[in-house]
Design an enzyme around this catalytic site. Structure first.
Site, PDB file in Angstrom:
ATOM      1  N   GLU A 207      40.913  27.592  32.608  1.00 31.14           N
ATOM      2  CA  GLU A 207      41.338  26.041  32.612  1.00 31.14           C
ATOM      3  C   GLU A 207      40.568  25.672  31.199  1.00 31.14           C
ATOM      4  O   GLU A 207      39.631  24.774  31.417  1.00 31.14           O
ATOM      5  CB  GLU A 207      40.967  25.307  33.732  1.00 31.14           C
ATOM      6  CG  GLU A 207      42.037  25.702  34.714  1.00 31.14           C
ATOM      7  CD  GLU A 207      42.327  24.782  35.776  1.00 31.14           C
ATOM      8  OE1 GLU A 207      41.261  23.578  35.762  1.00 31.14           O
ATOM      9  OE2 GLU A 207      43.060  24.682  36.546  1.00 31.14           O
ATOM     10  N   GLU A 395      46.408  29.868  40.076  1.00 27.72           N
ATOM     11  CA  GLU A 395      45.847  28.923  41.110  1.00 27.72           C
ATOM     12  C   GLU A 395      47.217  28.228  41.319  1.00 27.72           C
ATOM     13  O   GLU A 395      47.910  27.899  40.594  1.00 27.72           O
ATOM     14  CB  GLU A 395      45.081  28.095  40.716  1.00 27.72           C
ATOM     15  CG  GLU A 395      43.312  28.559  40.596  1.00 27.72           C
ATOM     16  CD  GLU A 395      42.415  27.531  39.979  1.00 27.72           C
ATOM     17  OE1 GLU A 395      42.543  26.407  40.316  1.00 27.72           O
ATOM     18  OE2 GLU A 395      41.423  28.127  39.271  1.00 27.72           O
TER      19      GLU A 395
HETATM   20  C1  PNW Z   1      40.927  23.596  38.949  1.00 28.91           C
HETATM   21  N1  PNW Z   1      41.791  17.290  37.127  1.00 28.91           N
HETATM   22  O1  PNW Z   1      40.322  22.488  38.691  1.00 28.91           O
HETATM   23  C2  PNW Z   1      39.870  24.616  39.045  1.00 28.91           C
HETATM   24  O2  PNW Z   1      40.329  25.859  38.426  1.00 28.91           O
HETATM   25  C3  PNW Z   1      39.241  24.989  40.293  1.00 28.91           C
HETATM   26  O3  PNW Z   1      37.847  25.187  40.060  1.00 28.91           O
HETATM   27  C4  PNW Z   1      39.503  23.836  41.222  1.00 28.91           C
HETATM   28  O4  PNW Z   1      38.814  23.719  42.535  1.00 28.91           O
HETATM   29  C5  PNW Z   1      40.890  23.445  41.555  1.00 28.91           C
HETATM   30  O5  PNW Z   1      41.684  23.382  40.387  1.00 28.91           O
HETATM   31  C6  PNW Z   1      41.132  22.234  42.537  1.00 28.91           C
HETATM   32  O6  PNW Z   1      40.645  21.152  41.615  1.00 28.91           O
HETATM   33  C7  PNW Z   1      40.739  21.276  38.329  1.00 28.91           C
HETATM   34  O7  PNW Z   1      41.279  16.525  37.876  1.00 28.91           O
HETATM   35  C8  PNW Z   1      40.076  20.331  38.643  1.00 28.91           C
HETATM   36  O8  PNW Z   1      42.918  17.285  36.568  1.00 28.91           O
HETATM   37  C9  PNW Z   1      40.376  19.129  38.300  1.00 28.91           C
HETATM   38  C10 PNW Z   1      41.498  18.894  37.604  1.00 28.91           C
HETATM   39  C11 PNW Z   1      42.148  19.858  37.142  1.00 28.91           C
HETATM   40  C12 PNW Z   1      41.924  21.160  37.616  1.00 28.91           C
END
Ligand code: PNW
Length: 489
Positions: A207, A395
């Protein structure tokens, strides 16, 4: 999380011009023309050998923050800075996976997953970020991989899931400095060399679209910076460069046949209605809204529109760097949670983002809008636009309130609803021949959810953080059923 997905998409998205290279959906062959009987016999099934899995990441689950030579990462520093995480949560202990990995492999076995996606903590393997490796740090991953294989579970390893060694932040400004891209390649090559006798799939970076934007621009993730545009765009560039250099290093050092890809939370552009004009608009929006990461990685150049919009703040780069960034990949991983709706419009760029209306449903995380068709359109775009032949959903999952009932169980009917509907759309994709080979549910168990600390739970297993007891939720039962049937349940 203060920044909504909607704002987030707006922040990272670029508006654009340019014609679509892809033909409209309506013109394709074979999609809706299957005889009904065939549709019925394959209804709800996934392809044979489909790889069902679950995912976690080092800083979110391991704990053992100072064991066996590990040095602090930027997330140790950030989470220990007052006010940065909810209730001052840190990953010092988290789910203690470092010590309980054997128990956790049994959780996987009970689910029936065929594969597990975990990430490697850079500062366990190279406590100084670069230079001398730490065999004791690597040893944890050796043991984990062996335990997985012993239980018939294929390991998929992510080399960077946001826990940059703090020393590289201090020395080079982290990903703002090109030195970090080079250090990453060195660590990636070394680690793949050591593990590729047993690990066949490596993801370079998880990401870009989250850690660079949230960490270096918006400042709500580690390292908590809000860089001005020119420096920020250079940071984006060094992140994709790090990926490309790592691909080259892994190819040079790993066992022959090792497969390399990435796991990107690209903006998933869903046509508001499935008509040829909106599909065409969503296709072009996919290229333009992901210009700074996935598109440059796939196409070896920044789109004209991205550079035009960045103007004097555009990143500085060489042709050799673009070549490295676009080093051929064996597979593409996409993290998919939520859709971005796109419509055709009469503008030069040919598309417009349609914001979610205030009544649009979301899960307990305010950014997690429920749009199951994202799981169809994401892989379909990646296949049609860039020709990817091996795609993984690296994911997908959701946050829920997850309050244990009187009998101690968690009846997470909202997560069950979410998964069932999203997987229907993934099944739609595979039944149309989109080459999705596997799916990693986020997450195996509740864990440290970054700035949200332990308040947002994403796990199939409920973790009681006082006792470290893991209890399967209703959604774990659903997932076990789906895996057993290789189809919807
Ligand atoms: C992803 N947003 O994170 C990550 O790859 C994981 O580590 C995380 O736990 C999972 O998604 C769930 O959130 C994100 O705010 C966290 O846009 C926040 C965002 C996007 C992805």
């Amino acid at each position: 999380m203060k920044v909504s997905r909607r704002d987030f998409a707006k922040i990272i998205g670029t508006a654009t011009v340019g014609a679509s290279a892809v033909s409209a959906f309506g013109a394709e062959k074979g999609t809706n023309e299957q005889p009904l009987i065939q549709q019925q016999t394959s209804a709800g099934k996934f392809p044979n050998g489909f790889l069902w899995g679950s995912a976690t990441a080092s800083y979110q689950v391991e704990g053992a923050f100072d064991k066996d030579g590990r040095t602090p990462s930027i997330w140790d520093t950030f989470s220990k800075t007052p006010g940065k995480t909810v209730n001052g949560a840190t990953g010092d202990v988290s789910t203690d996976h470092y010590n309980r990995y054997k128990e956790d492999v049994q959780l996987m076995k009970n689910l029936g997953v065929k594969t597990y996606r975990f990430s490697i903590s850079w500062s366990r393997v190279f406590p100084d970020g670069t230079g001398k490796p730490n065999p004791k740090g690597l040893d944890f991953y050796n043991k984990l991989v062996d335990e997985l294989l012993k239980n018939g579970i294929q390991p998929f390893a992510t080399l960077y899931h946001w826990d940059l060694p703090q020393i590289l932040q201090d020395k080079y400004g982290g990903w703002e400095g090109r030195e970090t891209s080079e250090a990453f390649a060195n660590y990636a090559g070394y680690t793949a060399e050591k593990l590729s006798d047993r690990v066949n799939h490596f993801f370079t970076i998880n990401e870009f679209g989250a850690f660079v934007e949230l960490g270096y621009r918006i400042g709500i993730h580690a390292p908590g910076l809000t860089l001005p545009p020119a420096r920020f765009n250079q940071t984006r560039h060094h992140a994709v460069l790090g990926h490309g250099l790592a691909v080259q290093a892994i190819r040079a050092k790993a066992k022959k046949g090792t497969k390399i890809g990435l796991a990107e939370n690209m903006t998933i552009c869903v046509p508001v209605i499935e008509t040829p004009e909106h599909i065409k608009a969503a296709t072009e929006a996919t290229r333009q809204m992901n210009a700074q990461y996935m598109t440059v990685i796939q196409e070896g150049k920044y789109t004209d529109l991205y550079l035009k919009k960045a103007g004097k703040d555009a990143p500085k780069f060489t042709d050799a760097e673009l070549k490295a960034i676009s080093s051929p990949l064996d597979f593409v991983g996409i993290n998919i949670y939520t859709p971005q709706y796109i419509r055709a419009d009469g503008s030069e760029q040919g598309f417009a983002v349609v914001p979610h209306p205030p009544s649009f449903p979301h899960m307990i995380s305010p950014w997690l809008f429920v749009g199951p068709e994202a799981l169809y359109w994401g892989p379909r775009h990646v296949n049609k636009i860039w020709g990817a032949k091996e795609i993984y959903i690296t994911e997908n999952g959701c946050s829920s309130s997850d309050i244990p009932a009187a009998d101690g169980k968690v009846y997470d009917t909202d997560r069950v609803m979410y998964l069932r509907n999203y997987l229907m759309h993934l099944q739609r994709a595979t039944s149309e021949g989109v080459p999705v080979k596997g799916y990693f549910l986020w997450s195996l168990m509740d864990n440290f959810e970054w700035a949200d600390g332990y308040t947002n739970r994403f796990g199939l297993h409920y973790v009681d953080y006082k006792t470290q007891k893991r209890t399967p939720k209703l959604s774990a039962e659903l997932y076990r059923e789906i895996i057993a049937r290789n189809g919807l349940a």
